[in-house]
Design a protein around this motif. Structure first.
Motif, mmCIF file in Angstrom:
data_model
loop_
_atom_site.group_PDB
_atom_site.id
_atom_site.type_symbol
_atom_site.label_atom_id
_atom_site.label_comp_id
_atom_site.label_asym_id
_atom_site.label_seq_id
_atom_site.Cartn_x
_atom_site.Cartn_y
_atom_site.Cartn_z
ATOM 1 N N GLU A 123 -2.085 58.095 59.075
ATOM 2 C CA GLU A 123 -1.322 57.057 58.394
ATOM 3 C C GLU A 123 -0.370 56.387 59.372
ATOM 4 N N ILE A 124 -0.070 55.107 59.064
ATOM 5 C CA ILE A 124 0.875 54.351 59.878
ATOM 6 C C ILE A 124 2.267 54.571 59.284
ATOM 7 N N GLY A 125 3.129 55.068 60.102
ATOM 8 C CA GLY A 125 4.474 55.357 59.615
ATOM 9 C C GLY A 125 5.285 54.084 59.387
ATOM 10 N N PRO A 126 6.458 54.190 58.800
ATOM 11 C CA PRO A 126 7.308 53.023 58.525
ATOM 12 C C PRO A 126 7.948 52.489 59.808
ATOM 13 N N PRO A 127 7.983 51.163 59.937
ATOM 14 C CA PRO A 127 8.676 50.573 61.098
ATOM 15 C C PRO A 127 10.188 50.561 60.881
ATOM 16 N N GLY A 128 10.916 50.281 61.978
ATOM 17 C CA GLY A 128 12.366 50.133 61.848
ATOM 18 C C GLY A 128 12.712 48.688 61.460
ATOM 19 N N LEU A 143 6.672 41.506 55.461
ATOM 20 C CA LEU A 143 8.044 41.622 54.970
ATOM 21 C C LEU A 143 8.074 41.273 53.484
ATOM 22 N N VAL A 144 8.669 42.148 52.702
ATOM 23 C CA VAL A 144 8.859 41.916 51.271
ATOM 24 C C VAL A 144 10.366 41.825 51.033
ATOM 25 N N PHE A 145 10.797 40.747 50.361
ATOM 26 C CA PHE A 145 12.240 40.579 50.106
ATOM 27 C C PHE A 145 12.436 39.948 48.728
ATOM 28 N N TRP A 146 13.627 40.136 48.197
ATOM 29 C CA TRP A 146 13.971 39.648 46.874
ATOM 30 C C TRP A 146 15.478 39.538 46.753
ATOM 31 N N GLU A 147 15.879 38.683 45.859
ATOM 32 C CA GLU A 147 17.315 38.549 45.584
ATOM 33 C C GLU A 147 17.732 39.684 44.651
ATOM 34 N N ASN A 148 18.815 40.322 44.987
ATOM 35 C CA ASN A 148 19.270 41.478 44.209
ATOM 36 C C ASN A 148 19.969 40.988 42.941
ATOM 37 N N SER A 149 19.158 40.688 41.942
ATOM 38 C CA SER A 149 19.670 40.199 40.663
ATOM 39 C C SER A 149 18.703 40.627 39.570
ATOM 40 N N SER A 150 19.069 40.316 38.344
ATOM 41 C CA SER A 150 18.247 40.755 37.217
ATOM 42 C C SER A 150 16.921 39.989 37.130
ATOM 43 N N HIS A 151 16.892 38.804 37.630
ATOM 44 C CA HIS A 151 15.665 37.991 37.565
ATOM 45 C C HIS A 151 15.004 37.885 38.947
ATOM 46 N N TYR A 200 20.408 39.778 49.367
ATOM 47 C CA TYR A 200 18.949 39.906 49.448
ATOM 48 C C TYR A 200 18.608 41.257 50.050
ATOM 49 N N CYS A 201 17.534 41.831 49.508
ATOM 50 C CA CYS A 201 17.063 43.122 49.990
ATOM 51 C C CYS A 201 15.687 42.950 50.644
ATOM 52 N N PHE A 202 15.431 43.806 51.683
ATOM 53 C CA PHE A 202 14.216 43.660 52.494
ATOM 54 C C PHE A 202 13.596 45.027 52.752
ATOM 55 N N LYS A 203 12.301 45.034 52.861
ATOM 56 C CA LYS A 203 11.561 46.183 53.370
ATOM 57 C C LYS A 203 10.311 45.644 54.085
ATOM 58 N N VAL A 204 9.816 46.420 55.041
ATOM 59 C CA VAL A 204 8.727 45.939 55.876
ATOM 60 C C VAL A 204 7.719 47.048 56.113
ATOM 61 N N GLN A 205 6.465 46.690 56.280
ATOM 62 C CA GLN A 205 5.416 47.635 56.605
ATOM 63 C C GLN A 205 4.590 47.113 57.783
ATOM 64 N N PHE A 233 6.099 51.571 53.946
ATOM 65 C CA PHE A 233 7.234 50.656 53.996
ATOM 66 C C PHE A 233 8.457 51.366 54.588
ATOM 67 N N SER A 234 9.263 50.530 55.240
ATOM 68 C CA SER A 234 10.536 51.019 55.764
ATOM 69 C C SER A 234 11.514 51.216 54.600
ATOM 70 N N PRO A 235 12.581 51.920 54.844
ATOM 71 C CA PRO A 235 13.631 51.995 53.814
ATOM 72 C C PRO A 235 14.184 50.603 53.510
ATOM 73 N N ILE A 236 14.642 50.404 52.287
ATOM 74 C CA ILE A 236 15.167 49.103 51.866
ATOM 75 C C ILE A 236 16.530 48.863 52.503
ATOM 76 N N SER A 237 16.683 47.632 53.029
ATOM 77 C CA SER A 237 17.967 47.208 53.600
ATOM 78 C C SER A 237 18.374 45.915 52.926
ATOM 79 N N CYS A 238 19.664 45.770 52.615
ATOM 80 C CA CYS A 238 20.157 44.565 51.941
ATOM 81 C C CYS A 238 21.254 43.913 52.785
ATOM 82 N N VAL A 239 21.416 42.579 52.606
ATOM 83 C CA VAL A 239 22.379 41.822 53.370
ATOM 84 C C VAL A 239 22.880 40.659 52.517
ATOM 85 N N GLN A 240 24.131 40.270 52.773
ATOM 86 C CA GLN A 240 24.739 39.149 52.061
ATOM 87 C C GLN A 240 24.539 37.860 52.871
#
Length: 453
Positions: free
Chosen positions: A18-23, A59-67, A90-95, A107-114
């Motif tokens: 298996e391919i491990g998660p990237p940084g 890269l998968v990302f989304w706005e950290n909100s209810s919608h 916004y939160c991000f994860k990558v594979q 996927f990498s662990p989720i990281s979020c940024v303002q």
């Protein structure tokens, strides 16, 4: 095992690799998020995946909100994400994936940024676009502010973005597009077909103010458009020759060698009284031939160049037309028939004159002879001299003789010498003699001599 190095995972025989998660590292600045990805096993001494450059990062990302809605983007190891809502989390994860092997990593662990508010800078060029035709490349952009602004067009070799290093200091100026005031740049001089590029525009006003535009990708053979080819027509006998000049001219080796061009030819007979069917022909070479063209007709041609490997085609060339000459073969055939007929007439006329001439001579010889024998000429035997074609009636000739006697006083002697001479003279005065008369004369002579004796 030292604490500084993470433990290497053990895999049992037959276990699936298996391919491990990237940084993943994030940085938010001026309304954009800068993303830096490190490959799997980056900190391991021994690696299962030797070639880090073969990874593709999703890269998968989304706005950290209810919608929130998930968004996906294939990114380079160092990339930027813009068009994000300002002052939002916004939160991000990558594979890391290997598409050629059909493998997807963890996927990498989720990281979020303002995100921050993006400052609107009227100095920055916008709406960058690339126009390319026949390997001639131009970069166009819009200028928001006009006064005192100069532009530098910069390019980056595309492979640098695939590396895991920061490439921000690897941008170079296009030599012909430094400190220009126009809003376009011809950057054909830097283009090769073995690489791809990124271009951006730096605007400057004075010495202290500058702004960089977004970059735009240029893959030369994909971005370039194929122009229409040149066309020239020629004729020989009943053949129409179509001579094609490749797009960009015969000297443009980049077009000819890289696109494997083919040509689609449309041709038709241009007639005013009826519309002819347009015929199509596809060729690889730059010379094509259309056979069986009609004489004294107008033929028109237009050509399109296309490349099957790149699924590209040009516009059609300008329409070229040519008049075919009159049918010289039928003209020569008619001339040959006329000359043959004339020769036959001449031969018949000569033969007729020859026959008439000989007939005239025969008729003239029979009916109008050039000379006639006199009637008082004695014939040979009982036959007069006559024409071989017309028998003439014999003229009756009176047989007579002249007896000359001379009696002298000395005796009754007759001088027959004078008689013979007179008789001979009479015979020699004509063209022919009568034997009967001669014999008669001889008999008379003998009788006379007897009487005298």
């Amino acid at each position: 095992m030292s604490p500084e190095q993470p433990a290497e995972p053990r895999q049992c025989a037959g276990a699936r690799a298996e391919i491990g998660p990237p940084g993943l590292q994030l940085q938010s600045t001026n309304g954009i998020v800068k993303v830096k990805v490190s490959p799997p096993e980056a900190n391991q001494r021994k690696k299962m995946w030797i070639n880090d450059l073969s990874f593709k990062y999703n890269l998968v990302f989304w706005e950290n909100s209810s919608h929130a809605q998930l968004q996906n983007k294939i990114i380079f190891p160092v990339d930027t994400i813009d068009d994000l809502a300002p002052n939002s989390t916004y939160c991000f994860k990558v594979q890391a994936n290997l598409p050629m092997e059909g493998k997807k990593g963890l996927f990498s662990p989720i990281s979020c940024v303002q995100t921050t508010q993006k400052a609107k800078d009227l100095l920055c060029p916008t709406n960058l676009s690339v126009v390319a035709l026949n390997m001639k490349f131009q970069l166009l952009w819009d200028a928001q502010e006009q006064q005192g602004v100069t532009y530098n067009v910069q390019y980056l070799l595309g492979y640098l973005k695939k590396l895991n290093d920061d490439y921000s200091d690897k941008w170079l100026n296009v030599p012909t597009c430094e400190n220009i005031t126009s809003t376009w740049c011809n950057f054909s001089s830097i283009i090769t077909t073995t690489a791809f590029y990124y271009l951006r525009v730096q605007a400057r006003q004075g010495h202290n103010r500058s702004c960089l535009s977004r970059d735009v990708e240029v893959d030369p053979l994909k971005t370039n458009g194929i122009g229409p080819p040149g066309v020239r027509l020629d004729l020989s006998d009943t053949l129409l020759h179509i001579i094609i000049s490749p797009p960009g001219g015969a000297e443009d080796e980049l077009m000819r060698d890289n696109y494997d061009l083919s040509y689609r030819i449309l041709y038709w007979k241009n007639s005013s009284d009826k519309e002819e069917e347009v015929k199509q022909k596809e060729v690889k070479q730059t010379i094509a031939t259309v056979s069986g063209v009609s004489p004294s007709s107008l033929y028109c041609v237009k050509v399109q160049a296309f490349s099957k490997p790149y699924n590209k085609s040009s516009a059609f060339s300008q329409q070229e037309c040519m008049h075919t000459p009159a049918d010289t073969s039928s003209s020569l055939f008619i001339f040959g028939i006329f000359m043959a007929a004339l020769l036959v007439v001449v031969v018949v006329a000569v033969a007729l004159v020859f026959v008439l001439y000989h007939a005239y001579n025969k008729i003239k010889y029979v009916f109008f002879p050039s000379c006639q024998p006199p009637l008082n000429i004695e014939g040979f035997g009982a036959q007069l001299f006559s024409s071989p074609y017309l028998s003439a009636a014999e003229e009756p000739v009176e047989s007579c003789c002249v007896i000359e006697s001379m009696i002298t006083e000395e005796g009754n002697q007759i001088d027959f010498t004078d008689y013979k001479h007179s008789k001979q003279s009479s015979r020699d005065s004509g063209n022919y003699s009568n034997d009967d008369n001669t014999s008669g004369s001889k008999g008379s002579k003998e009788t006379l001599e007897k009487e005298i004796v």
